[in-house]
Design an enzyme around this catalytic site. Structure first.
Site, short mmCIF file in Angstrom:
data_model
loop_
_atom_site.label_atom_id
_atom_site.label_comp_id
_atom_site.label_asym_id
_atom_site.label_seq_id
_atom_site.Cartn_x
_atom_site.Cartn_y
_atom_site.Cartn_z
CD GLN A 54 110.99 26.44 -2.04
OE1 GLN A 54 110.41 26.98 -0.73
NE2 GLN A 54 110.03 26.11 -2.83
N GLY A 55 115.89 25.38 -2.03
CA GLY A 55 116.76 26.30 -2.77
C GLY A 55 116.29 26.62 -4.23
CE1 TYR A 56 112.20 24.19 -5.65
CE2 TYR A 56 110.31 25.64 -6.41
CZ TYR A 56 110.92 24.33 -6.02
OH TYR A 56 110.16 23.09 -6.44
CB SER A 57 114.34 32.66 -4.25
OG SER A 57 112.94 32.18 -4.16
CD GLU A 89 106.25 27.24 -1.06
OE1 GLU A 89 106.82 26.68 -2.36
OE2 GLU A 89 107.02 27.95 -0.32
CB SER A 149 104.93 38.20 -4.96
OG SER A 149 104.62 38.41 -6.22
CG ASN A 150 99.46 37.31 -2.15
OD1 ASN A 150 100.04 36.18 -2.25
ND2 ASN A 150 98.64 37.53 -1.25
CD GLU A 151 102.13 41.90 -5.67
OE1 GLU A 151 102.94 40.94 -5.17
OE2 GLU A 151 101.66 42.69 -4.84
C1 LIG Z 1 110.55 35.11 4.54
C2 LIG Z 1 110.86 34.51 3.19
C3 LIG Z 1 111.05 33.16 3.17
C4 LIG Z 1 111.44 32.68 1.89
N1 LIG Z 1 111.72 31.34 1.84
C5 LIG Z 1 112.12 30.91 0.76
C6 LIG Z 1 112.82 29.67 0.69
O1 LIG Z 1 112.71 28.76 1.64
N2 LIG Z 1 113.18 29.07 -0.62
C7 LIG Z 1 113.18 29.93 -1.53
O2 LIG Z 1 113.66 29.38 -2.60
N3 LIG Z 1 112.60 31.01 -1.70
C8 LIG Z 1 111.98 31.56 -0.53
N4 LIG Z 1 111.78 32.84 -0.56
C9 LIG Z 1 111.67 33.55 -1.61
C10 LIG Z 1 110.32 34.14 -2.40
O3 LIG Z 1 109.80 32.75 -3.03
C11 LIG Z 1 110.44 35.19 -3.21
O4 LIG Z 1 110.87 36.28 -2.17
C12 LIG Z 1 109.23 35.55 -4.11
O5 LIG Z 1 109.02 34.56 -5.25
C13 LIG Z 1 109.44 37.02 -4.73
O6 LIG Z 1 110.53 37.03 -5.51
P1 LIG Z 1 111.68 38.30 -5.01
O7 LIG Z 1 111.70 38.52 -3.56
O8 LIG Z 1 113.07 38.09 -5.82
O9 LIG Z 1 110.85 39.57 -5.57
P2 LIG Z 1 110.77 40.10 -7.19
O10 LIG Z 1 110.50 38.85 -8.16
O11 LIG Z 1 112.09 41.02 -7.60
O12 LIG Z 1 109.40 40.96 -7.16
C14 LIG Z 1 109.59 42.08 -6.15
C15 LIG Z 1 107.98 42.67 -6.45
O13 LIG Z 1 107.68 42.87 -7.78
C16 LIG Z 1 106.38 42.09 -8.16
N5 LIG Z 1 106.32 41.69 -9.36
C17 LIG Z 1 107.38 40.95 -10.05
N6 LIG Z 1 107.02 40.40 -11.27
C18 LIG Z 1 105.89 40.78 -11.40
C19 LIG Z 1 104.91 40.46 -12.62
N7 LIG Z 1 105.23 39.87 -13.60
N8 LIG Z 1 103.63 41.03 -12.29
C20 LIG Z 1 103.31 41.87 -11.09
N9 LIG Z 1 104.30 42.03 -10.32
C21 LIG Z 1 105.44 41.52 -10.23
C22 LIG Z 1 106.12 40.82 -6.99
O14 LIG Z 1 105.27 40.56 -6.69
C23 LIG Z 1 106.94 41.93 -5.79
O15 LIG Z 1 105.88 42.70 -5.38
C24 LIG Z 1 111.40 33.37 0.75
C25 LIG Z 1 110.97 34.68 0.78
C26 LIG Z 1 110.53 35.36 2.11
C27 LIG Z 1 110.31 36.79 2.15
#
Ligand SMILES: Cc1cc2nc3c(=O)[nH]c(=O)nc-3n(C[C@H](O)[C@H](O)[C@H](O)COP(=O)(O)OP(=O)(O)OC[C@H]3O[C@@H](n4cnc5c(N)ncnc54)[C@H](O)[C@@H]3O)c2cc1C
Length: 400
Positions: free
Chosen positions: A126-129, A249, A385-387
């Site tokens: 999955q190439g999203y993030s 998902e 994320s749960n937030e």
């Molecule tokens: C083990 C693992 C596997 C993963 N696998 C995949 C994958 O296969 N493909 C893929 O595409 N992605 C994958 N991800 C990425 C995942 O979807 C992201 O890590 C997630 O969406 C959070 O984005 P970020 O890490 O950039 O954190 P950030 O967006 O930078 O957030 C950092 C913190 O700020 C909080 N935050 C941010 N914005 C807000 C808001 N508006 N309100 C309240 N709180 C906020 C977040 O909850 C978090 O605690 C994976 C992540 C992990 C840890």
């Protein structure tokens, strides 16, 4: 909602229980017992058995290989898989991409890609993030520019970086969100592309996680040429696919049946471990209170899931309620890991299963507990994320 199982449903339970007992791959069971990282083949082997039986994708529409089971049968199925400690199937193709393909894909795309997903022959990632686009996914920068090449065909030239790409080291193909219109509003300029991971210009680089595993990766795309027919849905409509996929998902991350099984095991550990005064942890009021609170929350979540199943029976999609399942399901899984680690006390400290498994230094029930704890930190982050799920509930479910 009627919670009693019918005689037919009980017979179905017996049938699936017997099938799992007779057909679960021995090498996968061994790898699980040894708490070691599985190979690509081991991770796919159970799915291959299920595909032969016609049970690899119960939730798919029947015309694409679904079983046609009722939601109650699917619930029983997930309970029996958890009861047998069956390895969860690799979700990227089966749970995430397939619903997008059979909802938005062309007939040609369905014919080309669904069989490989179903049979466990093609591994998807999955190439999203991206480094600057996780929670704020619509801000993604990976750019896809459309060209007509010398061969007269249309291609996208893709440049950018994806990150946290789970198990991309095994992937044959990936589904990617890319920006096809940099001038449109963020959500409006995104397209959903299927990319062969062997295409020149793709580099997969390991990220080592806190427990020492190789589960996630950076993926770099450098002038990657993708045929236009690999785009799902219309150009710049990829956000619609992206959201549909995330709903599937998130619902799958809740893992209620698996948590019930983990709770059972935790009770067994607590019954066998002794505290400093020699009494069982189940006689320790502080521990028992935490265990019981967990059990109550898990039962409540199970009923929420059952309500979702009952809604499905009457033809309603889970929609944004999937965020509730994701939050509660992952919090419960993390609390289970924490309590299991607490139950084994100091024995939980050496957390690399490979090094302690046969050492005789710690009891068998302690092996892998710290690994679960560290690895499980991801649960409240991935899939959104749960937030962010709380924000979705506030906006879409509560209308705040
Ligand atoms: C083990 C693992 C596997 C993963 N696998 C995949 C994958 O296969 N493909 C893929 O595409 N992605 C994958 N991800 C990425 C995942 O979807 C992201 O890590 C997630 O969406 C959070 O984005 P970020 O890490 O950039 O954190 P950030 O967006 O930078 O957030 C950092 C913190 O700020 C909080 N935050 C941010 N914005 C807000 C808001 N508006 N309100 C309240 N709180 C906020 C977040 O909850 C978090 O605690 C994976 C992540 C992990 C840890």
């Amino acid at each position: 909602m009627n919670l009693d199982f019918t005689p037919q449903e009980n017979a179905f339970r017996e049938e699936v229980r017997a099938f799992i007992a007779a057909n679960y791959p021995a090498e996968v069971r061994k790898a699980q017992d040894e708490h070691r990282e599985m190979t690509r083949e081991e991770l796919l082997s159970w799915q291959k058995v299920l595909a032969k039986k016609g049970w690899a994708a119960p939730s798919w529409p029947i015309e694409h290989g679904g079983t046609g089971w009722t939601p109650t049968q699917r619930y029983i199925w997930s309970e029996e898989l958890a009861r047998a400690d069956a390895q969860p199937l690799v979700p990227f193709g089966l749970v995430m991409l397939a619903p997008v393909l059979y909802t938005f894909g062309t007939e040609e795309q369905k014919k080309r890609f669904l069989p490989g997903i179903y049979n466990g022959e093609v591994w998807w990632c999955q190439g999203y993030s991206e480094p600057g686009a996780g929670s704020d996914l619509a801000n993604l920068k990976t750019r896809a520019e459309r060209i007509t090449a010398d061969d007269g065909k249309d291609y996208y030239i893709v440049n950018g970086q994806k990150t946290w790409t789970t198990l991309a080291q095994y992937a044959d193909w990936g589904f990617f969100l890319v920006r096809t219109d940099p001038n449109a509003k963020p959500q409006a300029g995104i397209s959903f592309l299927l990319i062969d991971m062997k295409t020149p210009g793709i580099t997969v680089r390991r990220i080592t996680t806190v427990e020492g595993g190789h589960e996630v990766n950076d993926v770099f795309l450098d002038n990657v040429r993708v045929p236009v027919e690999n785009r799902v849905h219309h150009e710049n409509k990829g956000w619609t696919c992206a959201k549909a996929l995330l709903t599937h998902e998130r619902t799958s991350i809740a893992e209620v049946a698996l948590s019930k099984r983990k709770l059972e095991k935790l009770r067994a550990i607590a019954g066998s471990e002794r505290n400093d005064t020699g009494s069982s942890l189940l006689a320790d009021a502080f521990f028992l209170r935490k265990l019981t609170e967990l059990e109550i929350d898990l039962t409540a979540l199970e009923f929420t899931e059952l309500r979702t199943l009952a809604d499905e029976l009457s033809g309603k999609d889970p929609g944004p309620e999937s965020s509730i399942l994701k939050i509660k399901g992952t919090e419960i899984q993390q609390r289970l890991h924490e309590l299991a680690l607490e139950a084994v006390g100091h024995y939980g400290t050496p957390f690399v299963p490979d090094q302690v498994r046969n050492s005789g230094l710690i009891p068998g029930c302690a092996v892998g507990r710290a690994w679960d704890y560290f690895n499980g930190r991801k649960l409240s982050i991935f899939g959104g994320s749960n937030e962010i799920q709380r924000n979705i509930i506030a906006k879409v479910v509560l209308g705040l």
